[in-house]
Design an enzyme around this catalytic site. Sequence first.
Site, PDB file in Angstrom:
ATOM      1  N   ASP A  92     -15.041   2.995   2.900  1.00 22.20           N
ATOM      2  CA  ASP A  92     -13.682   2.887   3.447  1.00 22.20           C
ATOM      3  C   ASP A  92     -13.308   4.133   4.255  1.00 22.20           C
ATOM      4  OD1 ASP A  92     -13.872   3.750   0.622  1.00 22.20           O
ATOM      5  OD2 ASP A  92     -11.791   4.327   0.892  1.00 22.20           O
TER       6      ASP A  92
ATOM      7  N   ARG B 286      -1.356  10.733  13.340  1.00 23.11           N
ATOM      8  CA  ARG B 286      -2.716  10.762  13.873  1.00 23.11           C
ATOM      9  C   ARG B 286      -2.946   9.634  14.869  1.00 23.11           C
ATOM     10  NH1 ARG B 286      -6.457   9.515   8.449  1.00 23.11           N
ATOM     11  NH2 ARG B 286      -5.642   7.431   8.061  1.00 23.11           N
TER      12      ARG B 286
ATOM     13  N   GLY C  77      -6.858  -0.460   0.981  1.00 27.34           N
ATOM     14  CA  GLY C  77      -6.066  -0.665   2.193  1.00 27.34           C
ATOM     15  C   GLY C  77      -5.375   0.632   2.524  1.00 27.34           C
TER      16      GLY C  77
ATOM     17  N   ASP D  73     -10.409  10.375   7.830  1.00 33.01           N
ATOM     18  CA  ASP D  73      -9.964  10.649   6.460  1.00 33.01           C
ATOM     19  C   ASP D  73     -10.492  11.977   5.927  1.00 33.01           C
ATOM     20  OD1 ASP D  73      -8.545   8.367   6.578  1.00 33.01           O
ATOM     21  OD2 ASP D  73      -9.368   7.464   4.763  1.00 33.01           O
TER      22      ASP D  73
ATOM     23  N   ASP E  70       1.488   7.246  -4.951  1.00 29.12           N
ATOM     24  CA  ASP E  70       2.857   7.387  -4.435  1.00 29.12           C
ATOM     25  C   ASP E  70       3.005   7.245  -2.923  1.00 29.12           C
ATOM     26  OD1 ASP E  70       1.608   9.679  -3.632  1.00 29.12           O
ATOM     27  OD2 ASP E  70       2.878  11.061  -4.775  1.00 29.12           O
ATOM     28  N   GLY E  71       1.892   7.052  -2.226  1.00 28.33           N
ATOM     29  CA  GLY E  71       1.996   6.897  -0.766  1.00 28.33           C
ATOM     30  C   GLY E  71       2.259   8.192  -0.025  1.00 28.33           C
TER      31      GLY E  71
ATOM     32  N   ARG F  20      -1.406   4.966   2.090  1.00 36.64           N
ATOM     33  CA  ARG F  20      -0.384   5.940   2.483  1.00 36.64           C
ATOM     34  C   ARG F  20      -0.412   6.178   3.987  1.00 36.64           C
ATOM     35  NH1 ARG F  20      -2.596  11.730   0.348  1.00 36.64           N
ATOM     36  NH2 ARG F  20      -4.811  11.291   0.449  1.00 36.64           N
TER      37      ARG F  20
ATOM     38  N   ARG G 234     -12.423   0.523   9.716  1.00 38.40           N
ATOM     39  CA  ARG G 234     -13.451   1.124   8.861  1.00 38.40           C
ATOM     40  C   ARG G 234     -14.489   0.062   8.504  1.00 38.40           C
ATOM     41  NH1 ARG G 234      -9.988   5.046   6.101  1.00 38.40           N
ATOM     42  NH2 ARG G 234      -8.135   5.138   7.399  1.00 38.40           N
TER      43      ARG G 234
HETATM   44  P1  AMP Z   1      -9.275   8.344  -0.021  1.00 41.15           P
HETATM   45  O1  AMP Z   1     -10.282   8.654  -1.063  1.00 41.15           O
HETATM   46  O2  AMP Z   1      -8.277   9.448   0.241  1.00 41.15           O
HETATM   47  O3  AMP Z   1      -9.892   7.870   1.258  1.00 41.15           O
HETATM   48  O4  AMP Z   1      -8.377   7.149  -0.580  1.00 41.15           O
HETATM   49  C1  AMP Z   1      -8.897   5.965  -1.097  1.00 41.15           C
HETATM   50  C2  AMP Z   1      -7.819   4.915  -1.143  1.00 41.15           C
HETATM   51  O5  AMP Z   1      -6.714   5.363  -1.925  1.00 41.15           O
HETATM   52  C3  AMP Z   1      -7.266   4.537   0.220  1.00 41.15           C
HETATM   53  O6  AMP Z   1      -7.017   3.172   0.224  1.00 41.15           O
HETATM   54  C4  AMP Z   1      -5.996   5.339   0.291  1.00 41.15           C
HETATM   55  O7  AMP Z   1      -5.047   4.746   1.133  1.00 41.15           O
HETATM   56  C5  AMP Z   1      -5.522   5.356  -1.158  1.00 41.15           C
HETATM   57  N1  AMP Z   1      -4.728   6.542  -1.483  1.00 41.15           N
HETATM   58  C6  AMP Z   1      -5.156   7.821  -1.583  1.00 41.15           C
HETATM   59  N2  AMP Z   1      -4.145   8.635  -1.914  1.00 41.15           N
HETATM   60  C7  AMP Z   1      -3.034   7.861  -2.011  1.00 41.15           C
HETATM   61  C8  AMP Z   1      -1.647   8.110  -2.303  1.00 41.15           C
HETATM   62  N3  AMP Z   1      -1.209   9.322  -2.583  1.00 41.15           N
HETATM   63  N4  AMP Z   1      -0.821   7.061  -2.298  1.00 41.15           N
HETATM   64  C9  AMP Z   1      -1.267   5.822  -2.023  1.00 41.15           C
HETATM   65  N5  AMP Z   1      -2.527   5.526  -1.754  1.00 41.15           N
HETATM   66  C10 AMP Z   1      -3.412   6.526  -1.731  1.00 41.15           C
HETATM   67 MG    MG Z   2      -9.653   6.994   2.843  1.00 43.61          MG
END
Ligand code: AMP
Ligand code: MG
Length: 480
Positions: A247, A170, A84, A257, A119-120, A87, A177
């Site tokens: 995703d 953004r 989901g 992303d 950490d979001g 962040r 997605r």
């Molecule tokens: P990504 O590979 O960056 O597309 O991230 C995959 C998933 O991890 C997505 O659901 C993102 O929202 C979550 N995510 C990535 N980095 C963080 C972060 N620093 N804090 C919280 N969720 C994250």
């Molecule tokens: Mg992503």
Amino acid sequence: MWNLSPRFAKLGSDFFSYTNPTALTDNPRLIHLNHELIKKLDLTQTTESEWLAIISGQTPVTNYLPLASVYMGHQFGVPVPQLGDGRALLIAEHVANDGQIWEMQLKGAGKTPYSRFADGRAVLRSSIREYLASQALNKLGIPTTLAGGIITSDDAVYRENAEPAAIVLRAAPSFLRFGHFEYFARHNKLSQLQQLSEFCCCHYFPTIDVKSPDFISDFLEQVCARTARLIAHWQAVGFVHGVMNTDNMSILGLTIDYGPFSFMDKFAPEQIFNHSDSEGRYVYARQPMIAWWNLYRLADALVKLYPHPEKLESILAKYADYYNRDYLELMTAKLGLSTANSETDLPLIDELLPLLQQSQVDWTWFWRRLSDGSSGRLQIAAQYPHLDLNNWYQKLDQRYQQEPLTAAQRREQMLAHNPAIILRSHLLQSAIIRAESGDYAELAKLFTVISSPYQELPEFADYYRLPPAWATQISLSCSS
Ligand code: AMP
Ligand code: MG
């Protein structure tokens, strides 16, 4: 003026969780605003200090409750049933004066129910990458989510080391997605899957009649067509996304992303840019196939609403036709041809690519020089003495003879399809290093240069040159 029109927010609580941003409070400051986008959104009355308050998470947009949406994803081929917006937060659904509704998100504004163990937050370097890349692709004419502004603060974010935090604003018509659809199928929430599919078609694919019994296959076909177009654009410009998990696949066919992406310097179709991708699943050469694999996962979800797998398979098979058509169109435009003929032109392209790969030719520089006719060919020969293109030039010139374009018209077309600048890793890196020391001038300048990629301006001559030797040392991972 804000003109809110909640649509996603009306889908209901199965689709998201209301979540407030956790503001960055330690000396937040605005790094850059995308004034052109703000104008397009008719939000010019919002002052810089109001933007800082909004983007830092301090002040909500009045009358909109921020929310994080739920989705799943296939990450590196493996299903992850619960993901989901970990962040990202939807902070507004805003109608511009032309009637276009824009979803606006903050990325890096703190934890959400989907943050899992993270950490979001987003670090400054990855936020600058997303901010500039969104602008670069948009100005290259490639579908993408857009970035409206970026802020940083002295709040520390811990990755391998402590790093400055940042938040990017953004905007996109939708951030849906493939993974959103997969989520409801996987958890057998079929009425929600139906609701989401109808929502998506009504708002984003208006030619589809959701009352038609075949609307799901029409929907899949349009997503296949848009995805094919997107990937053809990436291949033509030499963009490697780096994490094409489902995703990270926009249902609207937008680039979404930005993580460990790269614009290729040397043409290296097998090069791994993302060091977390040890098997090279997401290298340049594999992007067209991976997109198809991802579309298959979307079809696997949609088949729960439309139990005609053979029909959906036949739609998926059309992806290759869409892709080949779009790729040929974009590549022949780069070659300076006004018509595309797959029988003559594909072999011409296929013959060129291994030669460029063998001689490690810079993709962007090569095409720009090729646009300059005989003087460009001389420059190519001088730069790459081992690259023997004589045979290939002969075939290209024969093909030109079948064309209605004059040499001057051809040059004009080629310069409009072969950018002088892409967002090269070393240019980005220089802007990031300066920004990490508190100097945002280089970022602002780079934003301006990449905003006119087809125009060579004498004051920016340094930006159009071949990359320095250290550019090959830049290494990227998923850490952001
Ligand atoms: P990504 O590979 O960056 O597309 O991230 C995959 C998933 O991890 C997505 O659901 C993102 O929202 C979550 N995510 C990535 N980095 C963080 C972060 N620093 N804090 C919280 N969720 C994250
Ligand atoms: Mg992503």
